[in-house]
Design a protein around this motif. Sequence first.
Motif, short mmCIF file in Angstrom:
data_model
loop_
_atom_site.label_atom_id
_atom_site.label_comp_id
_atom_site.label_asym_id
_atom_site.label_seq_id
_atom_site.Cartn_x
_atom_site.Cartn_y
_atom_site.Cartn_z
N GLU A 51 0.83 -1.21 0.00
CA GLU A 51 0.00 0.00 0.00
C GLU A 51 0.86 1.27 0.00
O GLU A 51 0.73 2.14 0.86
CB GLU A 51 -0.99 0.00 1.17
CG GLU A 51 -2.05 -1.08 1.06
CD GLU A 51 -2.92 -1.01 -0.20
OE1 GLU A 51 -2.89 0.02 -0.91
OE2 GLU A 51 -3.63 -1.98 -0.47
N ASP A 53 0.70 3.85 -1.85
CA ASP A 53 -0.07 5.09 -1.97
C ASP A 53 -0.66 5.57 -0.64
O ASP A 53 -1.09 6.71 -0.54
CB ASP A 53 -1.18 4.93 -3.01
CG ASP A 53 -0.64 5.01 -4.43
OD1 ASP A 53 0.57 4.82 -4.64
OD2 ASP A 53 -1.44 5.27 -5.34
N SER A 57 5.58 9.19 2.40
CA SER A 57 6.69 9.12 1.44
C SER A 57 8.05 9.34 2.11
O SER A 57 9.05 8.75 1.71
CB SER A 57 6.48 10.11 0.30
OG SER A 57 6.42 11.42 0.80
N SER A 79 0.64 -1.65 -4.57
CA SER A 79 -0.43 -0.76 -4.12
C SER A 79 -1.47 -0.67 -5.22
O SER A 79 -1.22 -1.04 -6.37
CB SER A 79 0.15 0.64 -3.84
OG SER A 79 -0.79 1.46 -3.19
N PRO A 81 -3.14 1.92 -7.55
CA PRO A 81 -2.86 3.30 -7.94
C PRO A 81 -4.02 4.23 -7.56
O PRO A 81 -5.19 3.87 -7.71
CB PRO A 81 -2.72 3.24 -9.46
CG PRO A 81 -2.56 1.80 -9.80
CD PRO A 81 -3.18 1.02 -8.70
N THR A 82 -3.68 5.41 -7.05
CA THR A 82 -4.71 6.36 -6.66
C THR A 82 -4.62 7.66 -7.46
O THR A 82 -5.63 8.15 -7.94
CB THR A 82 -4.64 6.68 -5.16
OG1 THR A 82 -3.33 7.14 -4.84
CG2 THR A 82 -4.98 5.46 -4.31
N LYS A 86 1.83 9.80 -9.21
CA LYS A 86 2.22 9.80 -7.79
C LYS A 86 2.26 8.37 -7.28
O LYS A 86 1.64 7.47 -7.84
CB LYS A 86 1.21 10.60 -6.94
CG LYS A 86 1.03 12.03 -7.35
CD LYS A 86 2.24 12.86 -7.00
CE LYS A 86 1.99 14.31 -7.35
NZ LYS A 86 3.19 15.10 -7.23
N GLY A 87 2.96 8.15 -6.17
CA GLY A 87 2.97 6.86 -5.50
C GLY A 87 3.36 5.71 -6.41
O GLY A 87 4.36 5.75 -7.13
N ASP A 89 1.96 4.63 -9.11
CA ASP A 89 1.91 4.94 -10.54
C ASP A 89 3.23 5.57 -10.98
O ASP A 89 3.74 5.27 -12.05
CB ASP A 89 0.74 5.88 -10.86
CG ASP A 89 0.66 6.14 -12.36
OD1 ASP A 89 0.38 5.19 -13.11
OD2 ASP A 89 0.89 7.29 -12.77
#
Length: 178
Positions: A51, A53, A57, A79, A81-82, A86-87, A89
């Motif tokens: 997880e 996202d 960070s 994770s 993607p949200t 970011k994260g 992605d």
Amino acid sequence: IINESPFLRAMITDIDNVEVKRLGSSFLYLKGAMSTNAPISVPADYLCHDEVDFSDSMTLTQYQSRLTHSEYKMKFKLSTPTIPGKGIDFEFQRSKRNFMMAKCNHCMHWFLPDYYEHVKIPGFTGDLREITKRNLHKYDYGNAVVICPHCGSKPDLSPENREWVCENPDEHHIAEGF
């Protein structure tokens, strides 16, 4: 997983608690990623971040520093993607990007299944984005199927009709994204 595996359970030695387990001469640390003091003073060879996202960070960056003296420096991140770019992605875009392609066993057409384009619910002709928790009971979602975009048939999605395909095989990324 450890409790259900006689092999792993037999490897547990003198340290066995919620955060740390000793398996033979190795240690398994189970720590969170929301507190910046979680990764302090724990050298590592392998990091598994679940997880991404929903993790802090800065804490993930601190965990990364735990690999500094490792011979292996292995990482595994996963994770849902949200936010684009970011994260997870962001990590995926910086990798060899692999997608699970499907082959229609009727027309032999290969395609990347897309929920909004290829999933069909019997009796529903609208946009799948219109279906919410509040109105889900009105639709026969239990009988939803994936439809081949080429011939309109329901393909057999068994493993023999699926294959991981790399979108960017000529790029020189170390990471593999799936």
